[in-house]
Design an enzyme around this catalytic site. Structure first.
Site, PDB file in Angstrom:
ATOM      1  N   GLN A  36       0.813  -1.210   0.000  1.00 46.32           N
ATOM      2  CA  GLN A  36       0.000   0.000   0.000  1.00 46.32           C
ATOM      3  C   GLN A  36       0.852   1.268   0.000  1.00 46.32           C
ATOM      4  O   GLN A  36       2.053   1.229   0.289  1.00 46.32           O
ATOM      5  CB  GLN A  36      -0.926   0.001   1.214  1.00 46.32           C
ATOM      6  CG  GLN A  36      -1.985  -1.096   1.149  1.00 46.32           C
ATOM      7  CD  GLN A  36      -3.036  -0.944   2.233  1.00 46.32           C
ATOM      8  OE1 GLN A  36      -3.026  -1.650   3.218  1.00 46.32           O
ATOM      9  NE2 GLN A  36      -3.952  -0.016   2.042  1.00 46.32           N
ATOM     10  N   HIS A  37       0.206   2.362  -0.355  1.00 50.67           N
ATOM     11  CA  HIS A  37       0.719   3.741  -0.214  1.00 50.67           C
ATOM     12  C   HIS A  37       1.742   4.159  -1.268  1.00 50.67           C
ATOM     13  O   HIS A  37       1.994   5.348  -1.429  1.00 50.67           O
ATOM     14  CB  HIS A  37       1.355   3.980   1.163  1.00 50.67           C
ATOM     15  CG  HIS A  37       0.559   3.506   2.322  1.00 50.67           C
ATOM     16  ND1 HIS A  37      -0.758   3.835   2.510  1.00 50.67           N
ATOM     17  CD2 HIS A  37       0.905   2.713   3.377  1.00 50.67           C
ATOM     18  CE1 HIS A  37      -1.194   3.277   3.631  1.00 50.67           C
ATOM     19  NE2 HIS A  37      -0.207   2.585   4.167  1.00 50.67           N
ATOM     20  N   ASP A  75      -2.384  -4.979   0.311  1.00 50.40           N
ATOM     21  CA  ASP A  75      -1.884  -6.243   0.843  1.00 50.40           C
ATOM     22  C   ASP A  75      -2.568  -6.664   2.135  1.00 50.40           C
ATOM     23  O   ASP A  75      -2.863  -7.853   2.333  1.00 50.40           O
ATOM     24  CB  ASP A  75      -0.368  -6.199   1.014  1.00 50.40           C
ATOM     25  CG  ASP A  75       0.150  -5.004   1.788  1.00 50.40           C
ATOM     26  OD1 ASP A  75      -0.664  -4.191   2.274  1.00 50.40           O
ATOM     27  OD2 ASP A  75       1.385  -4.862   1.900  1.00 50.40           O
TER      28      ASP A  75
END
Length: 484
Positions: A71-72, A246
């Site tokens: 992520q991110h 995830d």
């Protein structure tokens, strides 16, 4: 037999599992490595995905595929669809200052008010890991790159887009779980907050209206079909699921229901609880994410995870098995040795510039066994603090499911129930993020209301008498760092 594939494009590697769509039985799997670092060009993920596809024997007999991803990570594309700069990953802390600025700006100079305003807006107060802080960093430090931004997406969005092979920015697709980790998406109303995006990029709201943000697909809504020529592969037979972050992928792979909590010891440490209601934590410790089924996933994440054990093993110059034996041979509390493992800064608590500490050293207790035990206890105490942060948001946690690479550690499994003070479910080691993505792909193909009920994994249930004195000693030492 109809097959579904799931991809886990994580920080360290790309894994693929191919499973039977009806039963979930594993047919084959493969993997490839990613480069180290907190700044990676997305082409390296694409190359690793191709290598993993080759390792799994191709996708010619696979009907559907979904991508789960770290992520991110900030992926910036220009008007031609080319990557503008290497992606800044979740564990890149250079934007810590930007996070503070954004909090202050939304609060009119009042940081407490700013944290509350961000939490109300998107469920999370900015920390260095969130995408929106990385956009502010780019705007301030690489204005020429910022000026070229035509689209912004995340690692799993970009890989799904490449698999489609159209090259059209308007074909970018994401899902609620990953979008909820950007800092500019409200997973309650399911809308992008372009006003917050404009603030991050130091533009007017009109100045970001033309930036393409991925369409947010429903939990089992197809993102499209594979491309007829995706990097030389014919994938037009593939139905592509929306993909997921995830942590949401792991929850789906484990079959977690509302009220159940996953504790993952991977590159990072993650506590994620499936919930029917959203959270809004103004402290920033708990991020108000969405899950991959339409519910919510309040989550606390540490920067330091299983690599705490890797570092200790390296210092001792022993194998994993020898490290486990050393740690388990020491008495609880490691003879008074306390390890606070902020080895790469920390996110929970939010101390991006902190370093670790080894306290309580004496000639008597500074032994290899006590050091190994202290490293394990320190990591588990750090995760206990993350559990406490989620509990503080009104989430009931009565047991945890332990996953991730660190869950393979015999000492981590053995010590977890006593240090966390909770029963611990330890499923057999598996690729749960990839499994969740495969389950999503099967769900997308089936078009049913609920994901397929695949056979549950074999799980060991661990219990022990709680040892609160270990957490108390850890907390006293950690407070020294938190006070600066």
């Amino acid at each position: 037999m109809t097959l579904a594939a799931g991809v886990d494009s994580s920080t360290q590697s790309c894994k693929i599992v191919v499973r039977d769509l009806v039963t979930g039985a594993l047919v084959r799997q493969g993997r490839a490595s990613h480069p180290d670092g907190t700044e990676v060009h997305p082409d390296r993920w694409w190359r690793a995905l191709g290598q993993a596809v080759d390792a799994v024997g191709g996708l010619d007999d696979v009907a559907a595929l979904s991508v789960g991803g770290q992520q991110h990570g900030m992926v910036l594309l220009d008007a031609g669809g080319e990557v503008i700069r290497p992606a800044l990953l979740w564990n890149d802390t250079r934007s810590a200052g930007a996070a503070g600025e954004l909090i202050s700006e939304l609060g009119g100079g009042d940081r407490a008010a700013g944290r509350a305003a961000w939490a109300a807006a998107v469920g999370s107060a900015p920390v260095a890991s969130l995408t929106i802080t990385k956009l502010r960093w780019v705007a301030d430090n690489e204005p020429e790159a910022a000026a070229r931004i035509a689209a912004i997406c995340l690692p799993h969005d970009w890989l799904t887009w490449r698999l489609r092979g159209t090259g059209r920015l308007e074909d970018l697709v994401t899902d609620r779980s990953d979008a909820s980790g950007t800092g500019y998406f409200d997973c309650v109303s399911n809308t992008y907050r372009r006003d917050l995006l404009a603030m991050a990029l130091r533009r007017s709201q009109e100045g970001v209206e033309d930036i393409v943000l991925p369409r947010v697909a429903g939990p089992n809504e197809a993102a499209g079909a594979g491309g007829a020529d995706a990097a030389g592969r014919g994938l037009s037979h593939l139905v592509l699921g929306p993909g997921c972050g995830d942590n949401a992928g792991a929850a789906l792979g484990l079959g977690l229901r509302p009220g159940q909590t996953c504790l993952s010891l991977g590159t990072s440490g993650v506590v994620a609880a499936v919930s029917t209601t959203p959270t809004h934590d103004p402290t920033g410790l708990v991020t108000g994410f969405a899950d991959a089924t339409g519910a919510f996933l309040p989550l606390a994440c540490t920067l330091n995870g299983a690599r705490v054990l890797d570092a200790a093993k390296t210092v001792l110059g022993v194998s994993y098995q020898e490290f486990d034996s050393l740690a388990l041979s020491a008495a609880p509390g490691a003879g008074g040795l306390v390890h606070v493992p902020y080895l790469e800064g920390e996110r929970t608590p939010n101390l991006p510039d902190a370093t670790g500490i080894l306290a309580g050293m004496t000639l008597a207790n500074l032994t290899p066994a006590n050091y190994a035990r202290a490293a394990v206890e320190g990591l588990l105490c750090l995760m206990g603090a993350a559990l406490d942060a989620v509990r503080a948001q009104g989430v009931d946690i009565t047991e945890v499911t332990l996953t991730g690479g660190g869950a393979k550690s015999a000492c981590a499994k053995a010590l977890a129930p006593a240090i966390l003070g909770l029963p611990v479910n330890a499923p057999a080691p598996d690729e749960y993020v990839a499994n969740g993505a495969a389950r999503q792909a099967a769900w997308t193909l089936a078009g049913t209301d609920e994901p397929p009920a695949w056979a549950p994994t074999t799980t060991e249930r661990l219990t022990a008498t709680p040892q609160p004195h270990i957490r108390a000693a850890y907390n006293n030492t950690a407070q020294l760092l938190e006070r600066g």
